[in-house]
Motif scaffolding. Structure first.
Motif, short mmCIF file in Angstrom:
data_model
loop_
_atom_site.label_atom_id
_atom_site.label_comp_id
_atom_site.label_asym_id
_atom_site.label_seq_id
_atom_site.Cartn_x
_atom_site.Cartn_y
_atom_site.Cartn_z
N ASN A 72 3.67 31.07 25.75
CA ASN A 72 4.59 31.68 24.79
C ASN A 72 4.15 33.07 24.34
O ASN A 72 4.98 33.94 24.14
CB ASN A 72 4.77 30.77 23.56
N THR A 73 2.87 33.28 24.20
CA THR A 73 2.36 34.56 23.72
C THR A 73 1.89 35.47 24.83
O THR A 73 2.17 36.67 24.82
CB THR A 73 1.17 34.31 22.75
N SER A 74 1.16 34.91 25.80
CA SER A 74 0.64 35.75 26.87
C SER A 74 0.73 35.04 28.21
O SER A 74 0.84 33.82 28.28
CB SER A 74 -0.81 36.15 26.59
N ARG A 80 -4.63 39.42 31.40
CA ARG A 80 -3.52 38.90 30.59
C ARG A 80 -2.50 40.00 30.35
O ARG A 80 -2.83 41.17 30.32
CB ARG A 80 -4.02 38.41 29.22
N PRO A 91 1.35 40.46 27.87
CA PRO A 91 2.23 39.80 26.90
C PRO A 91 3.42 39.15 27.60
O PRO A 91 3.96 39.69 28.56
CB PRO A 91 2.69 40.93 25.98
N THR A 92 3.81 37.98 27.11
CA THR A 92 4.94 37.26 27.69
C THR A 92 6.26 37.68 27.04
O THR A 92 7.31 37.49 27.63
CB THR A 92 4.74 35.74 27.51
N LYS A 93 6.20 38.28 25.84
CA LYS A 93 7.41 38.61 25.08
C LYS A 93 8.52 39.21 25.92
O LYS A 93 9.67 38.82 25.81
CB LYS A 93 7.09 39.59 23.95
#
Length: 79
Positions: free
Chosen positions: A21-23, A39, A41-43
């Motif tokens: 959800n976050t990354s 990593r 961000p997944t946003k």
């Protein structure tokens, strides 16, 4: 419970992607050894896709890809 056996060939290069959800975490494995990870961000799906640019040099060597995701809206651009 299902048991999965994984046979690792030393010559194989695996790209593992874990979309959270976050990354989103990326890892490149040569056999069982992790040789690179990072990593993003997944946003925003485009942020995740831009991270593939880092694979430019390693891409020809990658033989397999595995993806784990808990974010369905990001799955389609990744595929």
């Amino acid at each position: 419970m299902q048991i999965v056996r994984l046979v690792v060939i030393k010559a194989c290069m695996l790209l593992a992607i874990d979309i959270g959800n976050t990354s989103t975490t990326f890892g490149i494995f040569k056999g069982v050894k992790l040789v690179k990870n990072w990593r993003a961000p997944t946003k925003v799906a485009s942020s995740t896709l831009c991270s593939f640019c880092r694979l430019k040099d390693a891409t020809p060597k990658i033989t397999d890809i595995i993806i784990a995701s808990v974010v369905p809206e990001v799955d389609k651009p990744i595929k």
